[in-house]
Design a protein around this motif. Sequence first.
Motif, PDB file in Angstrom:
ATOM      1  N   PHE A  44      -5.591   4.484   6.274  1.00 22.18           N
ATOM      2  CA  PHE A  44      -4.644   3.544   5.677  1.00 22.18           C
ATOM      3  C   PHE A  44      -4.151   2.540   6.705  1.00 22.18           C
ATOM      4  O   PHE A  44      -4.022   1.348   6.418  1.00 22.18           O
ATOM      5  CB  PHE A  44      -3.463   4.299   5.056  1.00 22.18           C
ATOM      6  CG  PHE A  44      -3.716   4.797   3.669  1.00 22.18           C
ATOM      7  CD1 PHE A  44      -3.710   3.935   2.584  1.00 22.18           C
ATOM      8  CD2 PHE A  44      -3.973   6.144   3.445  1.00 22.18           C
ATOM      9  CE1 PHE A  44      -3.944   4.394   1.298  1.00 22.18           C
ATOM     10  CE2 PHE A  44      -4.206   6.614   2.165  1.00 22.18           C
ATOM     11  CZ  PHE A  44      -4.202   5.746   1.086  1.00 22.18           C
ATOM     12  N   GLU A  45      -3.864   3.022   7.926  1.00 22.75           N
ATOM     13  CA  GLU A  45      -3.416   2.115   8.984  1.00 22.75           C
ATOM     14  C   GLU A  45      -4.494   1.085   9.300  1.00 22.75           C
ATOM     15  O   GLU A  45      -4.214  -0.112   9.450  1.00 22.75           O
ATOM     16  CB  GLU A  45      -3.080   2.913  10.246  1.00 22.75           C
ATOM     17  CG  GLU A  45      -2.688   2.023  11.425  1.00 22.75           C
ATOM     18  CD  GLU A  45      -2.748   2.761  12.751  1.00 22.75           C
ATOM     19  OE1 GLU A  45      -2.694   2.063  13.786  1.00 22.75           O
ATOM     20  OE2 GLU A  45      -2.886   3.992  12.751  1.00 22.75           O
ATOM     21  N   TRP A  46      -5.732   1.543   9.408  1.00 26.25           N
ATOM     22  CA  TRP A  46      -6.842   0.640   9.731  1.00 26.25           C
ATOM     23  C   TRP A  46      -7.054  -0.398   8.632  1.00 26.25           C
ATOM     24  O   TRP A  46      -7.298  -1.568   8.924  1.00 26.25           O
ATOM     25  CB  TRP A  46      -8.114   1.456   9.927  1.00 26.25           C
ATOM     26  CG  TRP A  46      -8.189   2.166  11.244  1.00 26.25           C
ATOM     27  CD1 TRP A  46      -7.217   2.220  12.206  1.00 26.25           C
ATOM     28  CD2 TRP A  46      -9.292   2.916  11.747  1.00 26.25           C
ATOM     29  NE1 TRP A  46      -7.648   2.959  13.268  1.00 26.25           N
ATOM     30  CE2 TRP A  46      -8.912   3.394  13.027  1.00 26.25           C
ATOM     31  CE3 TRP A  46     -10.549   3.231  11.249  1.00 26.25           C
ATOM     32  CZ2 TRP A  46      -9.766   4.171  13.808  1.00 26.25           C
ATOM     33  CZ3 TRP A  46     -11.413   3.997  12.019  1.00 26.25           C
ATOM     34  CH2 TRP A  46     -11.022   4.468  13.296  1.00 26.25           C
ATOM     35  N   VAL A  47      -6.967   0.028   7.385  1.00 26.57           N
ATOM     36  CA  VAL A  47      -7.160  -0.909   6.278  1.00 26.57           C
ATOM     37  C   VAL A  47      -6.066  -1.974   6.300  1.00 26.57           C
ATOM     38  O   VAL A  47      -6.333  -3.167   6.096  1.00 26.57           O
ATOM     39  CB  VAL A  47      -7.189  -0.174   4.934  1.00 26.57           C
ATOM     40  CG1 VAL A  47      -7.187  -1.166   3.774  1.00 26.57           C
ATOM     41  CG2 VAL A  47      -8.414   0.735   4.838  1.00 26.57           C
ATOM     42  N   GLU A  48      -4.841  -1.566   6.556  1.00 33.97           N
ATOM     43  CA  GLU A  48      -3.740  -2.542   6.635  1.00 33.97           C
ATOM     44  C   GLU A  48      -3.994  -3.554   7.745  1.00 33.97           C
ATOM     45  O   GLU A  48      -3.760  -4.754   7.572  1.00 33.97           O
ATOM     46  CB  GLU A  48      -2.421  -1.811   6.875  1.00 33.97           C
ATOM     47  CG  GLU A  48      -1.905  -1.070   5.646  1.00 33.97           C
ATOM     48  CD  GLU A  48      -0.562  -0.416   5.898  1.00 33.97           C
ATOM     49  OE1 GLU A  48      -0.170  -0.285   7.081  1.00 33.97           O
ATOM     50  OE2 GLU A  48       0.090  -0.037   4.919  1.00 33.97           O
ATOM     51  N   ARG A  49      -4.466  -3.072   8.890  1.00 33.36           N
ATOM     52  CA  ARG A  49      -4.751  -3.972  10.004  1.00 33.36           C
ATOM     53  C   ARG A  49      -5.885  -4.930   9.656  1.00 33.36           C
ATOM     54  O   ARG A  49      -5.821  -6.124   9.975  1.00 33.36           O
ATOM     55  CB  ARG A  49      -5.102  -3.153  11.252  1.00 33.36           C
ATOM     56  CG  ARG A  49      -3.941  -2.406  11.853  1.00 33.36           C
ATOM     57  CD  ARG A  49      -4.389  -1.382  12.887  1.00 33.36           C
ATOM     58  NE  ARG A  49      -5.066  -2.001  14.029  1.00 33.36           N
ATOM     59  CZ  ARG A  49      -5.658  -1.295  14.993  1.00 33.36           C
ATOM     60  NH1 ARG A  49      -5.664   0.033  14.951  1.00 33.36           N
ATOM     61  NH2 ARG A  49      -6.249  -1.926  15.995  1.00 33.36           N
ATOM     62  N   VAL A  65      -6.857  -5.887   6.613  1.00 39.09           N
ATOM     63  CA  VAL A  65      -6.403  -6.816   5.577  1.00 39.09           C
ATOM     64  C   VAL A  65      -5.533  -7.916   6.181  1.00 39.09           C
ATOM     65  O   VAL A  65      -5.530  -9.061   5.711  1.00 39.09           O
ATOM     66  CB  VAL A  65      -5.647  -6.044   4.470  1.00 39.09           C
ATOM     67  CG1 VAL A  65      -4.897  -6.993   3.544  1.00 39.09           C
ATOM     68  CG2 VAL A  65      -6.628  -5.186   3.665  1.00 39.09           C
ATOM     69  N   SER A  66      -4.822  -7.587   7.251  1.00 35.67           N
ATOM     70  CA  SER A  66      -3.975  -8.590   7.906  1.00 35.67           C
ATOM     71  C   SER A  66      -4.786  -9.568   8.739  1.00 35.67           C
ATOM     72  O   SER A  66      -4.243 -10.556   9.240  1.00 35.67           O
ATOM     73  CB  SER A  66      -2.933  -7.910   8.793  1.00 35.67           C
ATOM     74  OG  SER A  66      -3.530  -7.362   9.955  1.00 35.67           O
ATOM     75  N   MET A 124       0.852  -1.191   0.000  1.00 31.44           N
ATOM     76  CA  MET A 124       0.000   0.000   0.000  1.00 31.44           C
ATOM     77  C   MET A 124       0.886   1.238   0.000  1.00 31.44           C
ATOM     78  O   MET A 124       1.862   1.316   0.753  1.00 31.44           O
ATOM     79  CB  MET A 124      -0.902   0.004   1.243  1.00 31.44           C
ATOM     80  CG  MET A 124      -1.855   1.180   1.291  1.00 31.44           C
ATOM     81  SD  MET A 124      -2.933   1.093   2.749  1.00 31.44           S
ATOM     82  CE  MET A 124      -3.931  -0.317   2.294  1.00 31.44           C
ATOM     83  N   MET A 168     -10.106  -4.288  -2.063  1.00 29.85           N
ATOM     84  CA  MET A 168      -9.005  -4.655  -1.170  1.00 29.85           C
ATOM     85  C   MET A 168      -9.496  -5.526  -0.026  1.00 29.85           C
ATOM     86  O   MET A 168      -8.882  -6.552   0.302  1.00 29.85           O
ATOM     87  CB  MET A 168      -8.346  -3.384  -0.624  1.00 29.85           C
ATOM     88  CG  MET A 168      -7.699  -2.501  -1.681  1.00 29.85           C
ATOM     89  SD  MET A 168      -7.249  -0.866  -1.019  1.00 29.85           S
ATOM     90  CE  MET A 168      -6.156  -1.342   0.300  1.00 29.85           C
TER      91      MET A 168
END
Length: 274
Positions: free
Chosen positions: A45-50, A52-53, A1, A18
């Motif tokens: 962006f941080e929340w989406v990464e979390r 997605v993980s 990202m 995503m």
Amino acid sequence: MPAADSLASPTLAELVPMLRAAGCVFAEDEAQLLLAEASSPAELFEWVERRVSGEPLEYIVGWAEFCGLRVTVDPGVFVPRRRTELLVSEAASLLRESLTPPGSSASAVVVDLCCGSGAVGLGLASRVSVRELHSADIDSAAVQCARRNLSPLGGYVHQGDLYAALPSRLKRQAQLIVANAPYVPTSVLPTMPPEARIYEQQISLDGGPDGLDLHRRVIEEASEWLDPAGHLVIETSERQAAGTVAIMVAAGLGARTVHSDELDGTVVVGTARA
């Protein structure tokens, strides 16, 4: 990202694929929630990464929707499931029908065991007025979370192992005991969704070899705490309901099973026998 500080906030149309690719079944709903709750593009962006993980959405935004309410949920604390709304609705009906006749003041003492975030107590308090609400959990993180949810309502939250957490003055005083005690058989834990298996505490999931260890303990001691006209309502599964019923009957309680296809929930209601 890409770096969060180099881009504007992503759109719903960009987020949904995503999340869907990461296995989120309700990707559009989750994307809308993340967009609405994030305070900045960087946080989004941080929340989406979390997410997605694989981290549960409720831990990311800090709350779960339950019984139409926002329930604060801290990381590691059991996330309230929609099926548990059946536990709340059955318990509320019992209080309305037999404990608080129309036009009278509330007089019920309610005990919520294995309370987690306090969602069940919060849901009950939103539907029926009770005199005292006592919630208990063995996990310190759950207790702290439940206090944040229930203290504004005047609810008491105790830390300890089931009934051992409660004030002794409540013996024979509870008109209602509710419990969403762990009921997943130990051997089934590895097959649970990663959101639960990895992120939630095992103590909030593991019900022992047949999933009924906590049910046995809750039921066996219930008569010491229930008012003679009181009820015990326990969440279980369709597969394990017969086992929960059998434990109640052996303990001298009448028992009936309630199931909701809409909520995919099952509870067993115990009542004292005359």
